[in-house]
Scaffold this active site. Sequence first.
Site, PDB file in Angstrom:
ATOM      1  N   THR A  81       0.775  -1.170  -0.113  1.00 50.45           N
ATOM      2  CA  THR A  81       0.098  -0.247   0.110  1.00 50.45           C
ATOM      3  C   THR A  81       0.934   1.151  -0.019  1.00 50.45           C
ATOM      4  O   THR A  81       1.448   1.805  -0.878  1.00 50.45           O
ATOM      5  CB  THR A  81      -0.946  -0.024   1.184  1.00 50.45           C
ATOM      6  OG1 THR A  81      -0.238  -0.256   2.550  1.00 50.45           O
ATOM      7  CG2 THR A  81      -1.882  -1.161   1.041  1.00 50.45           C
TER       8      THR A  81
ATOM      9  N   LYS B 211       3.827  -6.888   4.437  1.00 51.21           N
ATOM     10  CA  LYS B 211       3.718  -5.434   3.949  1.00 51.21           C
ATOM     11  C   LYS B 211       3.422  -4.751   5.201  1.00 51.21           C
ATOM     12  O   LYS B 211       2.772  -5.228   6.143  1.00 51.21           O
ATOM     13  CB  LYS B 211       2.543  -5.503   2.722  1.00 51.21           C
ATOM     14  CG  LYS B 211       1.126  -5.861   3.469  1.00 51.21           C
ATOM     15  CD  LYS B 211       0.221  -4.898   4.229  1.00 51.21           C
ATOM     16  CE  LYS B 211       0.498  -3.393   3.545  1.00 51.21           C
ATOM     17  NZ  LYS B 211      -0.410  -2.559   4.482  1.00 51.21           N
TER      18      LYS B 211
ATOM     19  N   THR C 217       1.125  -6.312  13.387  1.00 50.79           N
ATOM     20  CA  THR C 217       0.522  -5.025  12.789  1.00 50.79           C
ATOM     21  C   THR C 217       0.897  -4.926  11.370  1.00 50.79           C
ATOM     22  O   THR C 217       1.684  -4.154  10.815  1.00 50.79           O
ATOM     23  CB  THR C 217       0.989  -3.856  13.563  1.00 50.79           C
ATOM     24  OG1 THR C 217       2.092  -3.810  13.900  1.00 50.79           O
ATOM     25  CG2 THR C 217       0.008  -4.029  14.778  1.00 50.79           C
TER      26      THR C 217
ATOM     27  N   GLU D 287       6.563   4.652   7.424  1.00 50.42           N
ATOM     28  CA  GLU D 287       5.888   5.981   6.667  1.00 50.42           C
ATOM     29  C   GLU D 287       6.981   7.075   7.047  1.00 50.42           C
ATOM     30  O   GLU D 287       7.030   7.491   8.215  1.00 50.42           O
ATOM     31  CB  GLU D 287       4.587   6.288   6.881  1.00 50.42           C
ATOM     32  CG  GLU D 287       3.764   5.191   6.170  1.00 50.42           C
ATOM     33  CD  GLU D 287       2.279   5.178   6.598  1.00 50.42           C
ATOM     34  OE1 GLU D 287       2.026   5.808   7.517  1.00 50.42           O
ATOM     35  OE2 GLU D 287       1.630   4.713   5.882  1.00 50.42           O
TER      36      GLU D 287
ATOM     37  N   ASN E 279       0.109  10.603   5.814  1.00 50.21           N
ATOM     38  CA  ASN E 279      -1.211  10.219   6.496  1.00 50.21           C
ATOM     39  C   ASN E 279      -2.169  11.284   5.947  1.00 50.21           C
ATOM     40  O   ASN E 279      -3.499  10.904   6.021  1.00 50.21           O
ATOM     41  CB  ASN E 279      -0.724   9.600   7.814  1.00 50.21           C
ATOM     42  CG  ASN E 279      -0.240   8.569   8.088  1.00 50.21           C
ATOM     43  OD1 ASN E 279      -0.894   7.553   7.567  1.00 50.21           O
ATOM     44  ND2 ASN E 279       0.980   8.374   8.381  1.00 50.21           N
TER      45      ASN E 279
ATOM     46  N   THR F  50      -6.472  10.707  -0.582  1.00 45.23           N
ATOM     47  CA  THR F  50      -6.422  11.549  -1.893  1.00 45.23           C
ATOM     48  C   THR F  50      -5.982  10.808  -2.910  1.00 45.23           C
ATOM     49  O   THR F  50      -5.105  10.245  -2.651  1.00 45.23           O
ATOM     50  CB  THR F  50      -5.994  12.926  -1.315  1.00 45.23           C
ATOM     51  OG1 THR F  50      -4.629  12.797  -1.125  1.00 45.23           O
ATOM     52  CG2 THR F  50      -6.855  13.676  -0.468  1.00 45.23           C
TER      53      THR F  50
END
Length: 404
Positions: free
Chosen positions: A152, A178, A189, A275, A399, A404
């Site tokens: 993702t 992932k 997680t 991230e 995040n 979007t």
Amino acid sequence: MAVGQIDFPTMYAVKGIKLGSSNAGIKQTVRDDILVIEMADGGSCAAVFTQNAFCAAPVHIAKAHLSQNPRWLLVNSGNANAGTGKQGLQDAFACCAGLAGEVDALAQQVLPFSTGVIGEPLPVEKLAAALPAAVANLAESHWDRAARAIMTTDTFPKGASLTIDIGGHPVAITGISKGAGMIQPNMATMLGFIATDAKIEQGLLQECLNAAVEQSFNRITVDGDTSTNDACVVLASGCSAAPEILPGSEHLASFGAALATVCKRLAELIIRDGEGATKLMRIIVEQARDSGEALQVAKTIAHSPLVKTAFFASDPNWGRILAAVGRAGVENMELEKIEIYLGTVCIVENGGRAPSYTEQDGQRVMSQEEIDVTVRLGRGTASEQVLTCDFSYDYVKINAEYRT
């Protein structure tokens, strides 16, 4: 952005395991976004799942199907099918039925998994339309494509693979995972799919997976958020020529250790791909009374936004680490016994700043891409380690713009 140079490793084929992927256009059309994993008849399957109370519809279905001798895994990225109520359950089961129809099986033999945006209906028709292509390209060698299909916000595909000798025969253990955000261990997680051609019965396989996950995926955190869709599955096809792994045998110990090694590597890759991450930190707590106490302190440090932003800034603001240790909830903590190190630099001893500490030494360590933080509590012999990453501007940007 990732911490360190990461190359996709050599992935040993696993006898009796095939992988196929295709693009369903769930959220994007650039790369594959559904994955099918097929296991030969007669194998065993073990799994662990998120402990989030709002666990996703496919998690409910996968739990229910786990006892039905599953042979297929169906994974989609781009949509989590979480927070979707009864319709989500119907959609997850419909996907299982769709794959079962393609491979002439029962829907209960399929475990579904989803990852992506929460709260959006799963586009079942798109997914179903892409299933024939995924089934058509099932092959033992498609681990790279499989790792990319489940991504993702990940910036690179994550894989780990090794072989061990059992009774004079090679056994492969190969896995992908992932995850980059919404990472806080409370089982595992992320999504992780591991396969082996070892022969091992389901209960014993589950014990090995539980132990491996506890030492790997349950020792990482990016942002302290536990996903609704986490799951880690291991398929054991039993197709190698090695003898069956039995309780109490030396083969069980070596297999369990090898499975843990693969899980630890996959878990570390998730942190390296956190991230916006620019740094990887190993929080090591030693001399605790027990494992629980050591984890309590390590996770308090690893979850602290102030600590993580200081690491991003390469700012030797060690007071934030000190404060996190102090609020970790350890009863009757004796401050004068505590030592805290950045790398090999002692920053705290005898209840305060170490006399030998200099800002230059702290700055030198904080400027590194990988940093060890060691806390010695002076209370016992237990130790634990948690992996985490820094918080950067990009974490907020990724995040804030996720939908979007």
